[in-house]
Design a protein around this motif. Structure first.
Motif, PDB file in Angstrom:
ATOM      1  N   ARG A 115     -30.323  -0.598 -24.555  1.00  0.00           N
ATOM      2  CA  ARG A 115     -31.176  -1.248 -23.595  1.00  0.00           C
ATOM      3  C   ARG A 115     -32.285  -2.008 -24.155  1.00  0.00           C
ATOM      4  O   ARG A 115     -33.049  -1.182 -25.070  1.00  0.00           O
ATOM      5  CB  ARG A 115     -31.595  -0.439 -22.339  1.00  0.00           C
ATOM      6  CG  ARG A 115     -30.379   0.494 -21.964  1.00  0.00           C
ATOM      7  CD  ARG A 115     -29.769  -0.153 -20.801  1.00  0.00           C
ATOM      8  NE  ARG A 115     -30.160  -0.331 -19.613  1.00  0.00           N
ATOM      9  CZ  ARG A 115     -30.285   0.507 -18.547  1.00  0.00           C
ATOM     10  NH1 ARG A 115     -29.804   1.763 -18.887  1.00  0.00           N
ATOM     11  NH2 ARG A 115     -30.929   0.277 -17.478  1.00  0.00           N
ATOM     12  N   SER A 147     -34.918  -7.461  -8.408  1.00  0.00           N
ATOM     13  CA  SER A 147     -34.249  -6.794  -9.461  1.00  0.00           C
ATOM     14  C   SER A 147     -33.744  -5.493  -8.972  1.00  0.00           C
ATOM     15  O   SER A 147     -32.474  -5.228  -9.389  1.00  0.00           O
ATOM     16  CB  SER A 147     -34.732  -6.819 -10.996  1.00  0.00           C
ATOM     17  OG  SER A 147     -35.878  -6.070 -11.116  1.00  0.00           O
ATOM     18  N   THR A 158     -30.837  -7.154 -14.429  1.00  0.00           N
ATOM     19  CA  THR A 158     -31.848  -6.531 -15.357  1.00  0.00           C
ATOM     20  C   THR A 158     -32.800  -5.538 -14.254  1.00  0.00           C
ATOM     21  O   THR A 158     -32.634  -5.699 -13.201  1.00  0.00           O
ATOM     22  CB  THR A 158     -33.061  -7.632 -15.817  1.00  0.00           C
ATOM     23  OG1 THR A 158     -33.381  -8.331 -14.760  1.00  0.00           O
ATOM     24  CG2 THR A 158     -32.092  -8.498 -16.862  1.00  0.00           C
ATOM     25  N   ARG A 183     -39.372  -5.389 -18.482  1.00  0.00           N
ATOM     26  CA  ARG A 183     -37.896  -5.659 -17.880  1.00  0.00           C
ATOM     27  C   ARG A 183     -37.002  -4.912 -18.816  1.00  0.00           C
ATOM     28  O   ARG A 183     -37.181  -4.982 -19.999  1.00  0.00           O
ATOM     29  CB  ARG A 183     -37.719  -7.215 -18.037  1.00  0.00           C
ATOM     30  CG  ARG A 183     -36.314  -7.485 -17.330  1.00  0.00           C
ATOM     31  CD  ARG A 183     -36.220  -9.062 -16.874  1.00  0.00           C
ATOM     32  NE  ARG A 183     -36.331  -9.923 -18.339  1.00  0.00           N
ATOM     33  CZ  ARG A 183     -36.277 -11.254 -18.086  1.00  0.00           C
ATOM     34  NH1 ARG A 183     -36.280 -11.919 -16.930  1.00  0.00           N
ATOM     35  NH2 ARG A 183     -36.216 -11.943 -19.235  1.00  0.00           N
ATOM     36  N   ALA A 185     -32.824  -4.662 -20.003  1.00  0.00           N
ATOM     37  CA  ALA A 185     -31.457  -5.208 -19.959  1.00  0.00           C
ATOM     38  C   ALA A 185     -30.599  -4.704 -20.864  1.00  0.00           C
ATOM     39  O   ALA A 185     -31.094  -4.093 -21.906  1.00  0.00           O
ATOM     40  CB  ALA A 185     -31.863  -6.898 -20.156  1.00  0.00           C
ATOM     41  N   HIS A 188     -30.888  -9.386 -23.775  1.00  0.00           N
ATOM     42  CA  HIS A 188     -31.497 -10.625 -23.472  1.00  0.00           C
ATOM     43  C   HIS A 188     -30.780 -11.933 -24.127  1.00  0.00           C
ATOM     44  O   HIS A 188     -31.423 -13.047 -23.973  1.00  0.00           O
ATOM     45  CB  HIS A 188     -32.885 -10.596 -23.705  1.00  0.00           C
ATOM     46  CG  HIS A 188     -33.645  -9.780 -22.732  1.00  0.00           C
ATOM     47  ND1 HIS A 188     -33.793  -8.553 -22.895  1.00  0.00           N
ATOM     48  CD2 HIS A 188     -34.271 -10.026 -21.363  1.00  0.00           C
ATOM     49  CE1 HIS A 188     -34.674  -7.957 -21.689  1.00  0.00           C
ATOM     50  NE2 HIS A 188     -34.851  -8.994 -21.219  1.00  0.00           N
ATOM     51  N   GLU A 266     -25.174  -9.757 -16.892  1.00  0.00           N
ATOM     52  CA  GLU A 266     -26.386  -9.194 -15.822  1.00  0.00           C
ATOM     53  C   GLU A 266     -26.828 -10.365 -15.168  1.00  0.00           C
ATOM     54  O   GLU A 266     -26.995 -11.265 -15.678  1.00  0.00           O
ATOM     55  CB  GLU A 266     -27.278  -8.356 -16.506  1.00  0.00           C
ATOM     56  CG  GLU A 266     -26.913  -7.013 -17.082  1.00  0.00           C
ATOM     57  CD  GLU A 266     -27.848  -6.274 -17.628  1.00  0.00           C
ATOM     58  OE1 GLU A 266     -28.011  -4.846 -17.330  1.00  0.00           O
ATOM     59  OE2 GLU A 266     -28.574  -6.969 -18.156  1.00  0.00           O
ATOM     60  N   ILE A 268     -30.209 -12.086 -14.372  1.00  0.00           N
ATOM     61  CA  ILE A 268     -31.259 -12.278 -15.201  1.00  0.00           C
ATOM     62  C   ILE A 268     -32.379 -13.575 -14.664  1.00  0.00           C
ATOM     63  O   ILE A 268     -31.709 -14.432 -14.258  1.00  0.00           O
ATOM     64  CB  ILE A 268     -30.816 -12.424 -16.937  1.00  0.00           C
ATOM     65  CG1 ILE A 268     -32.371 -12.139 -17.493  1.00  0.00           C
ATOM     66  CG2 ILE A 268     -30.320 -13.636 -16.994  1.00  0.00           C
ATOM     67  CD1 ILE A 268     -32.148 -12.119 -18.932  1.00  0.00           C
TER      68      ILE A 268
END
Length: 501
Positions: A115, A147, A158, A183, A185, A188, A266, A268
């Motif tokens: 992550r 989110s 995210t 954040r 994710a 990215h 995802e 984003i």
């Protein structure tokens, strides 16, 4: 709020970084050190997410303002901005990059998944151009709320680990308090990341990035006869599924540029996003979407368009023969529509209580949506109240109240009950199943705006806290928070949302 945490100079919270993206070729990214701020304080910390990431939650809750503002770089972090390009409202820009986001590094979470941990609003990067690299508090709160709400709704997105007030102003149309969001994710990496390399004719770089993405996000296709074609198809599948889920909860992203399209699948970048109140397939909230390119019902087609741009970047890897590479890409992109339709129809059928398959199911779903549009019925309340109607006609009253012409919904209910009568579940079982996919609570646009105004104007975060608490359990009735399920009064309606950059 305890402001004493702003005095912390040396964080005691170790983070076990393993920064694989930083080890990719140097031109994929650029070093970017956060710019310190004067008086940061931690307004929200996502303890459950921190624990999932394997972080020391107690230490971060105590000392996190320094880390989450960017004032202190944790040991093992390798802060960088990622390079990418992108089509912005259809116009290609060959260099964008992280203008106000800084990737601290990566961790392996408790499920063994890699992550990213990224600061957004922590100052200038080499890609900031004329920007200040900062974020106003309002967009930070919006991203945190939406989110986390998307996560609770079961939609890939995210996550928000923390939100910080910087103690410094940012200058937009007016002076606003500054903020930083942390954040998290799956990564990215975006369609625009591939476009950045393709625009430079960097085929070697594209292969490195594609192999990295396969290892990180699509390990099942390693060893495939045509791994890069399989990557295109896998990304198409995830995008089709994701956008179908958006539509099933009335979500409008607002700025589906290719640099906002994550290869991981995802959701984003929660800038000018919004949720439908009254159902309107042409609805647009984003102040920058003047032509309706990213309207609610346009999102599936834009998803396909974005995936076509992704496939274009990989043409040199699909086949040595250019014409064959184009044919392979076109065939993959042509399959997007059927994939999306299957996901969307399955989701919508579940919303109206159908588990079996009959030829007229699509017409039944569309019939309800048409009636909702004609009557400007609230999207979320219509489906939630339909759950009560599934238990028997005694529950029809509150649903009928949403329709100016009650006869419109009465005719549909008659056809629906005939159809659900052929389902294997009892009425009570059907209603219970429907309540697991039809939320009672969504991030209502007016509620988000109320929370932002209270925080920005008065330093009052109570509405922000309450909204997060309610949205953490979107499928539960929560009677004491019933007001949060209501659509806006005319004076409360939000007509435009803003990017916040």
């Amino acid at each position: 709020m305890d402001h004493s945490q702003t005095k912390q100079q040396k964080p005691v919270a170790p983070i076990a970084f393993d920064n694989s993206y930083a080890r990719l070729p140097a031109h994929f990214h650029a070093a970017a050190v956060p710019t310190p701020v004067s008086e940061p304080w931690l307004i929200k910390f996502n303890r459950p997410l921190a624990e999932e990431l394997g972080l020391d939650a107690d230490a971060l809750e105590r000392d996190g303002a320094a880390i989450f503002s960017g004032n202190v770089i944790p040991e093992g972090a390798e802060p960088l901005g990622m390079a990418y390009a992108g089509h912005q409202f259809g116009q290609f820009v060959p260099l964008l990059g992280d203008g106000r986001a800084i990737l601290l590094g990566e961790v392996i979470d408790s499920n063994g998944k890699r992550r990213d941990i990224q600061l957004k609003g922590a100052g200038k990067t080499p890609y900031s151009r004329r920007g200040d690299g900062r974020a106003a508090l309002g967009p930070v709160l919006r991203e945190y709320i939406v989110s986390e709400a998307m996560f609770a709704l079961g939609i890939p997105a995210t996550r928000a680990l923390a939100a910080v007030v910087t103690g410094e102003p940012v200058y937009r149309e007016r002076v606003l308090p500054g903020g930083v969001i942390t954040r998290v994710a799956a990564s990215h990496i975006r369609v625009g990341t591939f476009q950045f390399l393709a625009a430079r004719g960097d085929t070697d770089g594209l292969k490195v990035l594609a192999d990295y993405v396969i290892d990180r996000h699509y390990p099942d296709i390693k060893g495939h006869e045509r791994p890069y074609l399989a990557l295109v198809e896998a990304a198409i599948e995830r995008q089709a599924s994701l956008i179908a889920r958006w539509l099933c909860v009335g979500f409008i992203h607002g700025v589906m540029n290719t640099d906002n399209c994550a290869i991981s699948g995802e959701t984003i970048d929660f800038g000018p996003c919004a949720f439908l109140d009254a159902y309107d397939p042409a609805k647009v909230f984003s102040s920058i979407d003047r032509g309706g390119r990213y309207a609610y019902a346009s999102q599936p087609a834009i998803g396909q368009w974005n995936m076509a741009r992704f496939a274009e970047t990989l043409l040199p890897l699909l086949d040595a023969e250019a014409s064959e590479a184009v044919n392979l890409a076109n065939d993959a992109i042509a399959g997007y529509g059927a994939r999306f339709q299957a996901h969307w129809l399955a989701g919508m059928k579940a919303k109206i209580g159908l588990q079996t398959e009959e030829d007229g199911d699509l017409d039944l779903v569309q019939g309800l949506l048409n009636a909702m549009h004609r009557n400007e019925a609230d999207f979320t309340l219509t489906f939630r109240r339909l759950c009560d109607a599934a238990e028997g006609s005694a529950g029809d009253g509150p649903l009928r109240e949403l329709f100016a012409n009650a006869a419109d919904i009465d005719a549909w209910l008659s056809a629906w009950r005939e159809r659900t009568g052929r389902e294997p579940l009892s009425d009570a079982q059907t209603a219970a199943a429907m309540r697991t996919v039809n939320p009672a609570f969504i991030p209502r646009n007016h509620r988000i705006e109320q929370a932002i105004r209270a925080a920005e104007d008065d330093g009052d975060f109570s509405l922000f806290e309450a909204l997060n608490d309610v949205l953490a359990k979107p499928y539960e009735d929560q009677p004491k928070f019933a007001a949060y399920a209501a659509p806006p009064q005319p004076s409360e309606e939000v007509l435009k949302t803003f990017c916040g950059t």
